[in-house]
Design a protein around this motif. Structure first.
Motif: not given
Length: 422
Positions: A31, A34-35, A39, A75-76, A279
């Motif tokens: 997590d 991820v950003e 994408i 955003d993911r 994700l």
């Protein structure tokens, strides 16, 4: 006889392997990254791949404006429902080419990077290797394809490169011995994924190009060992991911992210679990009627359950449903052979079923509309797909003719949701 021909219990399989890593922080580590990652654009060949996800957009169109807007706002990652599993191979290849071309163009306009997941059936049915081949041709040459059909929630496990499907008793059945492998369009004979890749490619992908990340790599070597293995594989490798529990896949993804930070790029052919893991989407408990906003007053209309899937597990689920609900559930059956043999009278058959269902639903009674359970098969690939198309079209027609609006709809029919949303 090879190991891949044996039915084993999950407990037995675990005894000859290192113990799984018990960590609740692995997903948190994913997590945190991820950003900063590309994408994730998930092309789903059937409207079922979102089942491990929530809080993510699902597109049924791929025009330029929609895709650019999605790249700007997400955003993911996001899904695109292609429903390509319902198409002949040539049409599926063109569809994937068109979508990948559109995605690539939109990403440039939005100034975003992306990578493609081809979410496919966790029992190995679908247009493989055609879809990843086309995606790679359109987007760019990659270092390898990741093949990860693991899907714990559905009882799909990969051990020693052999893919298994858990049965009702908890035994692990080699995938090639299940009804899924007998599919008229997407059948196969190999449970070992190395052999499966060679078989499905008709030998165009030789065995030496197929590599794997073992459970020993994952559980004993950990993240760094997975990354090291990935970095050693030659370009053009097809990489099998072994996994039994969620942490196996989480460790693999963390190793994958290390390999990506070293410059490696991949295309993915996976089950649903890979998407939610990549994700960092955490599981949620089942939704209640209140969560869904369902009207539970006595005067509210009945609900509708639609079942078009013919596989044995669906039949077992329907038997459990009908026996559990008893006379409270009104059952209407559409005979598949009649739909196929009497196309001119199909409309009146479906209209009659929708009228009957509408009366029950108006009276507040729940309805199950299902296809007859006997499999109508074909030895010809195209006609097999046509059978599925005729059945799904009949169910879509039923839903469009239905009055009034049901209190809820539960659909177990591969093409149904996609066709009604498009």
């Amino acid at each position: 006889m090879t190991v891949s021909n044996y039915i084993v219990s999950l407990a037995e399989a675990q005894t000859r392997l290192p113990p799984p890593v018990a960590s609740s922080r692995l997903l948190e580590q994913i997590d945190q990254q991820v950003e900063q990652l590309p994408i994730l654009v998930v092309l789903d060949d059937d409207p079922t791949g979102t089942q491990t996800c929530h809080g993510i957009n699902v597109l049924t169109v791929w025009d330029d404006a929609t895709l650019v807007e999605e790249f700007h706002t997400c955003d993911r990652g996001f899904f695109i429902l292609t429903n390509s599993r319902a198409l002949p191979t040539a049409e599926a290849r063109k569809l994937i080419s068109d979508i990948c071309t559109a995605v690539k163009k939109a990403a440039v306009q939005a100034q975003k990077t992306f990578e493609i997941v081809l979410r496919g059936d966790s029992t190995l049915r679908g247009h493989f290797p055609d879809e990843p081949q086309i995606a790679e041709e359109v987007i760019r040459k990659v270092d390898g394809w990741i093949l990860a059909p693991f899907f714990r929630q559905g009882g799909r496990f990969t051990i020693d490169d052999v893919h298994y499907v858990a049965d009702a008793e908890g035994n692990l059945v080699p995938a090639a011995q299940t009804i899924f492998a007998k599919d008229a369009t997407f059948g196969y004979t190999s449970s070992n994924l190395i052999d499966y890749v060679v078989e499905k490619s008709n030998g165009s992908i030789p065995r030496h190009r197929v590599q794997s990340i073992s459970l020993h790599d994952i559980r004993e070597g950990g993240v760094s060992a997975v990354a090291e293995r990935l970095l050693k594989f030659a370009q053009g490798s097809i990489i099998i991911v072994n996994a039994i529990v969620d942490t196996d896949l989480e460790i693999f993804v963390l190793g994958l992210l290390q390999a990506k930070s070293a410059g490696r790029n991949y295309i993915y052919r996976t089950g649903a679990a890979f998407v939610s893991t990549r994700l960092a989407i955490r599981p949620k408990p089942p939704l209640s009627a209140g969560d869904l906003g369902l009207n539970t007053e006595a005067s509210s209309p009945g609900g509708l359950i639609i079942a078009g899937s013919y596989v044995s597990k669906t039949t077992d689920q329907l038997q459990s449903l009908t026996s559990g609900r008893g006379p409270a559930l009104k059952v209407i059956t559409l005979d598949v052979e009649s739909l196929l043999n009497n196309t001119e009278s199909s409309y009146s058959t479906v209209l009659s079923a929708s009228d009957e269902a509408g009366k029950y639903i108006s009276d507040g009674q729940d309805v199950l509309i299902m296809t007859s359970r006997r499999l109508v098969s074909s030895h010809d690939e195209l006609s097999g797909l046509q059978i599925g198309s005729i059945v799904s079209n009949a169910l879509v027609l039923f839903l469009r003719l239905l009055i009034p609006r049901p209190r809820y709809i539960i659909a177990k029919a591969s093409c149904l949701l996609c066709k009604t949303m498009m």
